[in-house]
Design a protein around this motif. Structure first.
Motif, PDB file in Angstrom:
ATOM      1  N   ARG A 515      28.903   0.111  52.502  1.00 15.54           N
ATOM      2  CA  ARG A 515      28.764   0.564  53.889  1.00 15.54           C
ATOM      3  C   ARG A 515      29.784   1.607  54.320  1.00 15.54           C
ATOM      4  O   ARG A 515      29.527   2.377  55.241  1.00 15.54           O
ATOM      5  N   VAL A 516      30.946   1.640  53.710  1.00  9.13           N
ATOM      6  CA  VAL A 516      31.998   2.562  54.132  1.00  9.13           C
ATOM      7  C   VAL A 516      31.787   3.907  53.455  1.00  9.13           C
ATOM      8  O   VAL A 516      31.477   3.980  52.257  1.00  9.13           O
ATOM      9  N   GLY A 517      31.950   4.981  54.222  1.00 10.10           N
ATOM     10  CA  GLY A 517      31.676   6.316  53.707  1.00 10.10           C
ATOM     11  C   GLY A 517      32.437   6.678  52.447  1.00 10.10           C
ATOM     12  O   GLY A 517      31.934   7.425  51.605  1.00 10.10           O
ATOM     13  N   GLY A 518      33.639   6.166  52.295  1.00  9.71           N
ATOM     14  CA  GLY A 518      34.444   6.515  51.135  1.00  9.71           C
ATOM     15  C   GLY A 518      34.342   5.541  49.990  1.00  9.71           C
ATOM     16  O   GLY A 518      35.148   5.583  49.061  1.00  9.71           O
ATOM     17  N   ASP A 519      33.337   4.659  49.990  1.00  9.82           N
ATOM     18  CA  ASP A 519      33.201   3.659  48.930  1.00  9.82           C
ATOM     19  C   ASP A 519      33.094   4.318  47.560  1.00  9.82           C
ATOM     20  O   ASP A 519      32.494   5.380  47.397  1.00  9.82           O
ATOM     21  N   ALA A 520      33.634   3.622  46.552  1.00  9.68           N
ATOM     22  CA  ALA A 520      33.674   4.181  45.199  1.00  9.68           C
ATOM     23  C   ALA A 520      32.446   3.836  44.378  1.00  9.68           C
ATOM     24  O   ALA A 520      32.127   4.552  43.417  1.00  9.68           O
ATOM     25  N   GLN A 521      31.761   2.737  44.705  1.00  7.91           N
ATOM     26  CA  GLN A 521      30.638   2.290  43.890  1.00  7.91           C
ATOM     27  C   GLN A 521      29.493   3.314  43.960  1.00  7.91           C
ATOM     28  O   GLN A 521      28.892   3.506  45.007  1.00  7.91           O
ATOM     29  N   PRO A 522      29.157   3.972  42.850  1.00  8.49           N
ATOM     30  CA  PRO A 522      28.164   5.050  42.907  1.00  8.49           C
ATOM     31  C   PRO A 522      26.736   4.575  43.122  1.00  8.49           C
ATOM     32  O   PRO A 522      25.865   5.366  43.486  1.00  8.49           O
ATOM     33  N   ASP A 581      24.786  10.637  51.381  1.00  4.56           N
ATOM     34  CA  ASP A 581      25.777   9.581  51.151  1.00  4.56           C
ATOM     35  C   ASP A 581      25.736   9.107  49.698  1.00  4.56           C
ATOM     36  O   ASP A 581      26.783   8.896  49.065  1.00  4.56           O
ATOM     37  N   ALA A 582      24.525   8.921  49.180  1.00  3.03           N
ATOM     38  CA  ALA A 582      24.387   8.430  47.810  1.00  3.03           C
ATOM     39  C   ALA A 582      24.962   9.428  46.812  1.00  3.03           C
ATOM     40  O   ALA A 582      25.646   9.051  45.844  1.00  3.03           O
ATOM     41  N   VAL A 583      24.699  10.709  47.014  1.00  2.22           N
ATOM     42  CA  VAL A 583      25.210  11.729  46.097  1.00  2.22           C
ATOM     43  C   VAL A 583      26.724  11.845  46.226  1.00  2.22           C
ATOM     44  O   VAL A 583      27.441  11.992  45.228  1.00  2.22           O
ATOM     45  N   SER A 584      27.238  11.740  47.448  1.00  2.00           N
ATOM     46  CA  SER A 584      28.692  11.826  47.650  1.00  2.00           C
ATOM     47  C   SER A 584      29.422  10.740  46.885  1.00  2.00           C
ATOM     48  O   SER A 584      30.558  10.954  46.412  1.00  2.00           O
ATOM     49  N   LYS A 585      28.794   9.559  46.741  1.00  2.00           N
ATOM     50  CA  LYS A 585      29.465   8.456  46.063  1.00  2.00           C
ATOM     51  C   LYS A 585      29.609   8.685  44.561  1.00  2.00           C
ATOM     52  O   LYS A 585      30.363   7.966  43.900  1.00  2.00           O
ATOM     53  N   ALA A 679      30.906  12.855  54.571  1.00  2.00           N
ATOM     54  CA  ALA A 679      30.666  11.968  53.429  1.00  2.00           C
ATOM     55  C   ALA A 679      31.536  12.361  52.243  1.00  2.00           C
ATOM     56  O   ALA A 679      32.154  11.517  51.591  1.00  2.00           O
ATOM     57  N   LEU A 680      31.564  13.647  51.949  1.00  2.00           N
ATOM     58  CA  LEU A 680      32.311  14.114  50.780  1.00  2.00           C
ATOM     59  C   LEU A 680      33.815  13.957  50.967  1.00  2.00           C
ATOM     60  O   LEU A 680      34.532  13.536  50.042  1.00  2.00           O
ATOM     61  N   PHE A 681      34.310  14.277  52.157  1.00  2.00           N
ATOM     62  CA  PHE A 681      35.754  14.276  52.381  1.00  2.00           C
ATOM     63  C   PHE A 681      36.233  13.029  53.121  1.00  2.00           C
ATOM     64  O   PHE A 681      37.192  13.091  53.893  1.00  2.00           O
TER      65      PHE A 681
END
Length: 821
Positions: A515-522, A581-585, A679-681
């Motif tokens: 849920r968090v924008g900066g999550d690491a799980q791709p 969001d998915a691509v940013s992860k 999302a990216l930053f």
């Protein structure tokens, strides 16, 4: 110093003064006297209803050796809600679940919530008492004994217990900015007519009215008298389950919900904290059979308030779970029916899919009432927001046209929306039977209804959209696995084997990793599709462009105001936001699962550098001015105005421009750019990218990431595309500068970003662009980067950060199982 009445009387007598009269305690009433004329109800406890006096009295048995007279599971629910997404106080919303005990202390009966989270069940009586006494309990009410029976039982008036603010309405509305509330005792009362008694549960209600100082926007718009807010609060008293239920230890690989219990009598070589999976009791009629019918099936009832054809769709979708239980060896173990006519959805005997109306669209929820001692679910409750299907209709009409509504084709928005609500019913019931979200399921062929599904849309050779396979039907591989692990009657070793086999073949990402924008799980994303996020983003952008190029009057129902196009435009213009969001992860992503010691160990691995660079390149395509521009004929339609009072939802879900009442295409471009850049930053992602170079020289680094984005943002653009390009440029600078203003960056991240900004400022201040507007814009941005005070003030005022209109829920809930969302 104490003085008794006798002593005082003696002093007064010696002084010649008259002694005051001391009233003796009134003689206690007999049961017959106290209950004369009252309506008696037999059930879990004997109840006497005083219709005329507005009271509900309960007969409690004589205290046991521990002083306790009765113990029950107690929970509350709202009969009536606010009707507002902001407050979270919805019709059928369940409050906290507690073990409630009544005990007599002198002339008082006290009600207290026990603290079963800490115990020593296998220890000596002294150990058990030490665990019980070490942790605070909660006495929530005390009342006078009305009458005492010859067997030691007592009669007590529960009215004051029922009329307290058990749902925390005062604090909830205050936190939601709806004003300061104060209970109005003269407008608060028990509703005796709502009292119902059954062998295993008692149901009671009270009307609570609160005075409101400075009502907030939601109450002001919804309540007929905003200064007075009245709620009907329902109380359920449920018989404690017997000890035949077998608790199941939670396993992090399986996607179940957990109830934590700390056991202070656990041996030193065992864990003290036990996490117990939440589930219904399900017992086979033939425990030795691999497949068997069950003693008592799990039955969910669909609210009769849901209209057709929605009601039938809810029954069908929720009923998909029968497939998973059947696959786990339970025959006819799960059923869905329409609520019996006249039955009460808040009655603890019914698991209910409630149909909930609100003024604006919002989440749906799957909740359950769980015995906190064991994790056993004793009631499931689903809240489905009625406006959700309307939002889906709006989106589908925005994609294919309102002229398709009701035509029965594969692109009929009504057909697609009903397919979606079947999924939603299954999803929320999944929470109510014990399952978390699995936001990685969409990357493995729609493996679970516990993900948030976005419609799968095909594009034909002639660029027509095809919704023939928009939503999956039935259970996925993850659903079958999760139910098999949670409900099968396997032993501990077999359960561990099932969990490991599931982890090895199926991806799982829960809320904390999605849920968090900066999550690491791709793989943990909401509203995404497909194994390849980059390819899917390109596909989504194609769908978006097809829809935008054709967007216009055909997307409005007959008779709708043309101005309504502004609201219908938003989810189409931002149709790519969740795939972004998915691509940013993938950028700075780390692939990991939830292994346990002794299982198959799987080390976390960084997303390969080439995949990260491909993801970064895909994100730059979302910043292309051609993607952000709108066709001129559409801009002419968007200029249309509306008269009269507007729909509050329209006020919330449109782009807020800077052009007065005129539509502002520049702000739309600002928002779209923010979707990608935010999302990216995200700070957590920025820090991971900065650290990656230290660990792997070939990794995508932070400097490279910033360079790629700024190169894309400042690529030359001419004509009508120059303005959306300038919007992207400004948002890029402000996003990077905003990172430096916060305290979430590592020192290395901050140094790299500041270095890149200063280099960009030098270049911009020296701009020789042929277009005078572009030249002025470049130099303004360059000067702004160098003026930290002005830049910080601009960021603080948020003048150049327009709000992104709400997106979720576009078809599933943002909240989740309410034992914890």
């Amino acid at each position: 110093m104490k003085r008794t009445a006798t002593a005082i009387a003696l002093v007064l007598a010696l002084s010649g003064a008259a002694a005051p009269a001391f009233a003796a305690d009134p003689a206690p009433k007999t049961f017959a006297e106290a209950t004369e004329g009252l309506t008696r109800q037999e059930g879990l406890l004997r109840v006497f209803v005083d219709q005329d006096g507005g009271k509900v009295l309960v007969q409690l048995p004589a205290p046991g050796a521990n002083g306790v007279m009765a113990r029950v599971i107690h929970h509350t629910a709202l009969r009536t809600g606010v009707g507002s997404a902001v407050t979270g106080l919805d019709r059928a919303q369940i409050g906290a679940t507690n073990i409630l005990s009544f005990r007599r202390i002198g002339k008082k009966i006290v009600a207290e919530f026990e603290n079963p989270k800490y115990e020593a069940p296998h220890g000596s009586p002294e150990e058990q008492a030490a665990a019980r006494d070490a942790f605070v309990g909660s006495t929530v009410w005390a009342g006078d004994v009305v009458a005492t029976g010859p067997d030691g039982s007592v009669l007590v008036d529960l009215s004051a217990f029922l009329t307290r603010d058990a749902m925390g309405i005062v604090e909830t509305l205050k936190a939601a900015g709806q004003g300061s509330l104060k209970p109005m005792s003269d407008l608060t009362m028990v509703d005796p007519a709502a009292t119902k008694s059954f062998p295993d549960n008692l149901e009671m209600e009270a009307r609570l009215t609160f005075g409101v100082d400075s009502p907030g926007r939601e109450l002001s718009q919804i309540a007929p008298e905003p200064r007075l807010a009245t709620f009907t609060v329902h109380h359920s008293f449920i018989k404690l389950p017997d000890d035949q239920y077998q608790p199941r230890e939670f396993d992090p690989r399986t996607g179940a919900f957990a109830t934590n219990v700390t056991d202070y009598s656990a041996p030193l070589n065992e864990a003290m904290v036990h996490r117990l999976a939440s589930r219904f009791r399900l017992v086979k009629t033939d425990p030795t059979a691999a497949r068997s019918t069950v003693v008592k099936p799990i039955v969910f009832y669909v609210d009769r308030a849901a209209p057709e054809p929605i009601r039938s769709a809810l029954v069908e979708g929720a009923g998909w779970w029968a497939q998973a239980f059947d696959a786990a060896g339970y025959i006819d173990a799960f059923k869905v029916e329409v609520m019996p006519e006249g039955a009460d959805p808040l009655d603890a005997r019914y698991n209910v899919v409630n149909w909930v109306n609100r003024a604006t669209r919002s989440w749906s929820y799957g909740q359950s009432v769980v015995d906190p001692r064991t994790g056993e679910i004793v009631k499931g409750s689903v809240l489905l927001g009625s406006l959700r299907i309307r939002q889906d209709m709006l989106i589908f009409e925005g994609l294919v046209g309102a002229d398709h509504t009701g035509d029965g084709s594969v692109n009929d928005p009504q057909r697609i929306a009903l397919a979606r609500i079947r999924q939603l019913a299954a999803h929320e019931v999944g929470h109510a039977i014990g399952l978390q979200h699995n936001f990685a399921a969409s990357t493995q062929g729609r493996a679970s209804v516990m993900d948030y599904p976005v419609p799968k849309i095909g594009v034909t050779a002639d660029d027509q959209l095809d919704f023939s396979d928009a939503y999956a039907v039935g259970m996925g591989a993850w659903d079958d696995f999760a139910i098999d692990w949670l409900y099968s009657d396997a032993d501990k070793a077999a359960l561990a084997k099932k969990a490991e086999e599931g982890r090895a073949r199926l991806r799982f990402a829960n809320d904390a990793d999605a849920r968090v924008g900066g999550d690491a799980q791709p793989w943990g994303s909401l509203w995404d599709n497909g194994e390849d996020p980059v390819a899917e983003l390109d596909h989504i952008l194609k769908i978006r462009r097809i829809a935008l190029d054709r967007f216009g009057l055909r997307n409005l129902p007959a008779g709708a105001a043309v101005n309504d196009l502004r609201r219908r435009l938003v989810p189409i213009y931002l149709y790519h936001r969740y795939q972004v969001d998915a691509v940013s992860k993938l950028v700075g992503g780390i692939d990991y699962s939830y292994p346990v010691s002794g299982g198959g160990q799987e080390a976390a691995t960084a997303v390969p550098a080439d995949v990260q660079r491909a993801a970064l390149a895909a994100l730059t395509r979302t910043l292309n001015p051609a993607e952000l521009d709108l066709p001129e004929p559409l801009l002419a339609l968007l200029a249309a105005q509306q008269s009269g009072d507007g729909d509050p939802q329209n006020d919330i879900e449109v782009f807020k421009g800077l052009n007065g009442r005129a539509f502002d295409p520049g702000v739309a471009a600002d928002v779209a750019a923010d979707v990608t850049l935010d999302a990216l930053f995200a700070p957590q992602r920025v820090n991971r990218i900065a650290d990656a170079g230290r660990r792997d020289p070939a990794a995508l680094g932070l400097g490279e990431t910033v360079d790629v984005i700024t190169a894309a943002a400042f690529a030359p653009a001419e004509g009508r595309l120059a303005e959306p390009a300038r919007r992207v440029q400004a948002q890029t600078v402000l996003t990077l500068a905003g990172l430096l203003k916060g305290d979430d960056l590592s020192s290395t991240s901050a140094a790299v970003i500041d270095d890149r900004l200063q280099a960009l400022a030098v270049k911009l201040k020296a701009s020789r662009a042929a277009d005078p507007v572009q030249r002025a814009h470049d130099r303004w941005l360059g000067a702004l980067i160098g003026d930290r005070d002005r830049l910080d003030q601009l960021l603080e005022d948020k003048h150049h950060a327009p709000a992104t209109p709400p997106g979720s829920p576009i078809g599933a809930e943002e909240g989740w199982h309410d034992n914890d969302a």
